[in-house]
Design a protein around this motif. Structure first.
Motif, PDB file in Angstrom:
ATOM      1  N   GLY A   3       3.468   7.018   0.178  1.00  0.00           N
ATOM      2  CA  GLY A   3       3.781   6.372  -0.506  1.00  0.00           C
ATOM      3  C   GLY A   3       4.171   6.412  -1.515  1.00  0.00           C
ATOM      4  N   SER A   5       6.928   4.291  -3.216  1.00  0.00           N
ATOM      5  CA  SER A   5       7.508   3.594  -3.046  1.00  0.00           C
ATOM      6  C   SER A   5       7.122   2.041  -4.044  1.00  0.00           C
ATOM      7  CB  SER A   5       7.453   1.972  -1.948  1.00  0.00           C
ATOM      8  OG  SER A   5       6.507   1.867  -1.710  1.00  0.00           O
ATOM      9  N   ILE A   8       1.171   4.456  -8.086  1.00  0.00           N
ATOM     10  CA  ILE A   8       0.622   5.545  -8.203  1.00  0.00           C
ATOM     11  C   ILE A   8       1.566   7.151  -7.378  1.00  0.00           C
ATOM     12  CG2 ILE A   8      -0.995   7.523  -7.534  1.00  0.00           C
ATOM     13  CD1 ILE A   8      -3.032   5.001  -8.037  1.00  0.00           C
ATOM     14  N   ARG A  28       6.743   2.742   4.782  1.00  0.00           N
ATOM     15  CA  ARG A  28       7.922   2.263   5.688  1.00  0.00           C
ATOM     16  C   ARG A  28       9.040   1.723   5.504  1.00  0.00           C
ATOM     17  NH1 ARG A  28       2.056  -1.420   6.172  1.00  0.00           N
ATOM     18  NH2 ARG A  28       2.161  -0.816   3.754  1.00  0.00           N
ATOM     19  N   ASP A  41       5.693   5.874   9.068  1.00  0.00           N
ATOM     20  CA  ASP A  41       4.078   5.130   9.121  1.00  0.00           C
ATOM     21  C   ASP A  41       3.265   6.092   9.364  1.00  0.00           C
ATOM     22  OD1 ASP A  41       2.167   3.383   8.942  1.00  0.00           O
ATOM     23  OD2 ASP A  41       3.374   1.561   9.962  1.00  0.00           O
ATOM     24  N   VAL A  42       1.990   5.832   8.201  1.00  0.00           N
ATOM     25  CA  VAL A  42       1.378   6.592   8.524  1.00  0.00           C
ATOM     26  C   VAL A  42       0.069   6.863   9.171  1.00  0.00           C
ATOM     27  CG1 VAL A  42       0.830   8.082   6.016  1.00  0.00           C
ATOM     28  CG2 VAL A  42      -0.439   5.698   6.772  1.00  0.00           C
ATOM     29  N   ASN A  68      -1.139  10.080  -0.186  1.00  0.00           N
ATOM     30  CA  ASN A  68      -1.259   8.971  -1.059  1.00  0.00           C
ATOM     31  C   ASN A  68      -1.746   7.439  -0.205  1.00  0.00           C
ATOM     32  OD1 ASN A  68      -1.038   7.579  -3.883  1.00  0.00           O
ATOM     33  ND2 ASN A  68       0.735   6.683  -2.961  1.00  0.00           N
ATOM     34  N   GLY A 119      -7.738   9.684  -3.218  1.00  0.00           N
ATOM     35  CA  GLY A 119      -9.804   8.636  -2.593  1.00  0.00           C
ATOM     36  C   GLY A 119      -9.536   7.887  -3.687  1.00  0.00           C
ATOM     37  N   TYR A 133     -12.722   0.419   3.231  1.00  0.00           N
ATOM     38  CA  TYR A 133     -11.690   0.649   2.043  1.00  0.00           C
ATOM     39  C   TYR A 133     -13.041   1.574   1.120  1.00  0.00           C
ATOM     40  CZ  TYR A 133      -9.202   1.885  -2.140  1.00  0.00           C
ATOM     41  OH  TYR A 133      -8.338   2.711  -3.247  1.00  0.00           O
ATOM     42  N   LYS A 137     -12.272   5.927   1.955  1.00  0.00           N
ATOM     43  CA  LYS A 137     -11.983   7.348   0.879  1.00  0.00           C
ATOM     44  C   LYS A 137     -13.389   8.324   0.926  1.00  0.00           C
ATOM     45  CE  LYS A 137      -7.896   5.037  -0.869  1.00  0.00           C
ATOM     46  NZ  LYS A 137      -7.105   5.991  -0.828  1.00  0.00           N
ATOM     47  N   GLY A 164     -10.521   5.671 -10.394  1.00  0.00           N
ATOM     48  CA  GLY A 164     -10.824   4.315 -10.681  1.00  0.00           C
ATOM     49  C   GLY A 164      -9.870   3.732 -11.692  1.00  0.00           C
ATOM     50  N   ILE A 166      -6.562   1.525 -11.849  1.00  0.00           N
ATOM     51  CA  ILE A 166      -4.552   1.987 -12.036  1.00  0.00           C
ATOM     52  C   ILE A 166      -4.586   1.242 -11.821  1.00  0.00           C
ATOM     53  CG2 ILE A 166      -2.572   3.549 -12.486  1.00  0.00           C
ATOM     54  CD1 ILE A 166      -5.627   5.531 -12.058  1.00  0.00           C
ATOM     55  N   THR A 168      -1.726  -0.890 -10.785  1.00  0.00           N
ATOM     56  CA  THR A 168      -0.567  -0.793  -9.779  1.00  0.00           C
ATOM     57  C   THR A 168      -1.011  -2.136  -9.060  1.00  0.00           C
ATOM     58  OG1 THR A 168      -1.985  -0.245  -8.463  1.00  0.00           O
ATOM     59  CG2 THR A 168      -1.019   1.304  -9.585  1.00  0.00           C
TER      60      THR A 168
HETATM   61  P1  NDP Z   1       0.190   0.721  -3.392  1.00  0.00           P
HETATM   62  O1  NDP Z   1       0.153  -0.584  -2.937  1.00  0.00           O
HETATM   63  O2  NDP Z   1       1.018   0.094  -5.491  1.00  0.00           O
HETATM   64  O3  NDP Z   1       0.931   1.047  -2.990  1.00  0.00           O
HETATM   65  C1  NDP Z   1       0.942   1.932  -1.714  1.00  0.00           C
HETATM   66  C2  NDP Z   1       1.973   2.472  -1.160  1.00  0.00           C
HETATM   67  O4  NDP Z   1       1.649   3.662   0.105  1.00  0.00           O
HETATM   68  C3  NDP Z   1       3.065   2.162  -1.274  1.00  0.00           C
HETATM   69  O5  NDP Z   1       4.550   2.429  -1.001  1.00  0.00           O
HETATM   70  C4  NDP Z   1       2.936   1.667   0.090  1.00  0.00           C
HETATM   71  O6  NDP Z   1       4.402   1.808   0.959  1.00  0.00           O
HETATM   72  C5  NDP Z   1       2.611   3.054   1.008  1.00  0.00           C
HETATM   73  N1  NDP Z   1       1.789   2.577   2.284  1.00  0.00           N
HETATM   74  C6  NDP Z   1       1.099   1.778   2.342  1.00  0.00           C
HETATM   75  N2  NDP Z   1       1.096   2.301   3.996  1.00  0.00           N
HETATM   76  C7  NDP Z   1       1.421   2.751   4.398  1.00  0.00           C
HETATM   77  C8  NDP Z   1       1.822   3.186   5.699  1.00  0.00           C
HETATM   78  N3  NDP Z   1       0.927   2.748   6.608  1.00  0.00           N
HETATM   79  N4  NDP Z   1       2.619   3.877   6.037  1.00  0.00           N
HETATM   80  C9  NDP Z   1       3.227   4.598   4.695  1.00  0.00           C
HETATM   81  N5  NDP Z   1       3.037   4.340   3.645  1.00  0.00           N
HETATM   82  C10 NDP Z   1       2.382   2.979   3.279  1.00  0.00           C
HETATM   83  O7  NDP Z   1      -1.877   1.575  -4.391  1.00  0.00           O
HETATM   84  P2  NDP Z   1      -1.648   2.105  -5.233  1.00  0.00           P
HETATM   85  O8  NDP Z   1      -0.225   2.998  -6.081  1.00  0.00           O
HETATM   86  O9  NDP Z   1      -2.276   1.362  -5.883  1.00  0.00           O
HETATM   87  O10 NDP Z   1      -2.305   3.083  -4.845  1.00  0.00           O
HETATM   88  C11 NDP Z   1      -1.940   4.292  -4.460  1.00  0.00           C
HETATM   89  C12 NDP Z   1      -3.033   5.182  -3.061  1.00  0.00           C
HETATM   90  O11 NDP Z   1      -3.716   5.434  -4.902  1.00  0.00           O
HETATM   91  C13 NDP Z   1      -3.635   4.362  -2.605  1.00  0.00           C
HETATM   92  O12 NDP Z   1      -4.115   5.075  -1.406  1.00  0.00           O
HETATM   93  C14 NDP Z   1      -5.264   3.504  -3.163  1.00  0.00           C
HETATM   94  O13 NDP Z   1      -6.389   3.176  -2.034  1.00  0.00           O
HETATM   95  C15 NDP Z   1      -5.382   4.398  -3.650  1.00  0.00           C
HETATM   96  N6  NDP Z   1      -5.961   3.511  -5.535  1.00  0.00           N
HETATM   97  C16 NDP Z   1      -5.600   3.231  -6.031  1.00  0.00           C
HETATM   98  C17 NDP Z   1      -6.293   2.952  -7.149  1.00  0.00           C
HETATM   99  C18 NDP Z   1      -5.717   1.263  -8.100  1.00  0.00           C
HETATM  100  O14 NDP Z   1      -6.604   1.216  -8.731  1.00  0.00           O
HETATM  101  N7  NDP Z   1      -4.220   1.556  -8.094  1.00  0.00           N
HETATM  102  C19 NDP Z   1      -7.486   3.004  -7.182  1.00  0.00           C
HETATM  103  C20 NDP Z   1      -8.099   4.397  -6.559  1.00  0.00           C
HETATM  104  C21 NDP Z   1      -7.182   4.958  -5.375  1.00  0.00           C
HETATM  105  P3  NDP Z   1       4.931   0.866   1.738  1.00  0.00           P
HETATM  106  O15 NDP Z   1       4.597  -0.913   1.812  1.00  0.00           O
HETATM  107  O16 NDP Z   1       6.491   0.218   1.118  1.00  0.00           O
HETATM  108  O17 NDP Z   1       4.869   1.720   2.919  1.00  0.00           O
END
Ligand code: NDP
Length: 227
Positions: A3, A5, A8, A28, A41-42, A68, A119, A133, A137, A164, A166, A168
């Protein structure tokens, strides 16, 4: 790591790259910022195993996994469909498990390794409209602790970072009212940045964190007060 792309994950990959590591990213579209950016794809075991095969062919055994990749499908529990519940568990919890399962074998053989699961503060404190969700987590904490008991004696650490709120794409959709409520609850007085989480991931993967395992490290500006 998965993740990368955007958000975070993108910041985490950049931080490990800056530290001189060989970083493989899996998402993905294959649009992560790793030295090797792979499609995977996870939710699909075969695609994850194939991506790890490619990563190991390029760089050798995986020494650090950052799981992530994550997704949300929010909605009140009483109206949440089975599909929305299962899809979020499949991505966030089972997805991390698939990656950890694939990564841990070579770590056991090497008798070293670090697994970092991303998480959320919501996994510990809950979140209205986020039953799927929050459950996913919270499940990562159990996963990290079970793995720690299984492989902690082989020099492998498994930890969870609980970010917390973030800045994004995932939080860009918060309305102004919700954003003000969140800010009022965060002692640091600001939302977090992806780099705040990345620094914690680099620490947990570093030799300095060799005796930290089964832990949940909040990166939340004090929002959860350690929970
Ligand atoms: P984004 O939605 O900005 O990014 C999510 C990333 O996960 C993308 O790179 C996406 O890539 C990838 N992804 C999603 N589904 C899949 C899949 N099935 N297989 C492979 N890759 C996948 O999220 P954030 O950066 O905000 O969050 C990152 C992590 O941090 C997540 O686990 C989120 O739950 C956690 N988090 C975020 C918080 C926040 O405030 N933003 C707070 C707490 C936790 P693509 O779609 O191209 O596959």
């Amino acid at each position: 790591m998965t993740g990368a792309s955007r958000g975070i994950g993108h910041a985490i990959a950049a931080a490990f790259l800056a530290a001189g590591d060989n970083v493989t990213t899996i998402d993905r579209q294959g649009s992560g910022n790793g030295a090797l950016a792979l499609v995977g794809d996870v939710t699909d075991t075969a695609s994850i195993n194939a991506a790890f095969d490619q990563a190991e062919a390029a760089f050798g055994p995986v020494q650090v996994l950052v799981a992530n990749a994550g997704a949300t499908r929010d909605g009140l529990a009483m109206r949440m469909s089975d599909e929305d519940f299962a899809a979020v568990i499949d991505t966030n919890l089972a997805g991390a498990f698939r990656c950890a399962r694939r990564a841990v074998g070579s770590m056991v053989r090497a008798r070293r390794g670090a697994i970092v699961l991303i998480g959320s503060v919501v996994g510990l404190g809950g979140g209205a409209g986020q039953a799927n969700y929050a459950a996913s987590k919270a499940g990562l904490v159990g996963l990290a602790r079970a793995l720690t008991r299984e492989v902690g004696g082989r020099g492998i650490t498994v930890n969870v970072i609980a970010p917390g709120f973030i800045e994004t794409d995932m939080t860009a959709g918060l309305g102004e009212k919700r954003r003000s409520e969140v800010l009022a609850a965060v002692p640091a007085g600001r939302l977090g940045l992806p780099d705040d989480v990345a620094a914690a991931a680099v620490f947990l993967a570093s030799p300095g964190a060799a005796y930290v395992s089964g832990a949940v490290l909040p990166v939340d500006g004090g929002l959860g007060m350690g929970h």
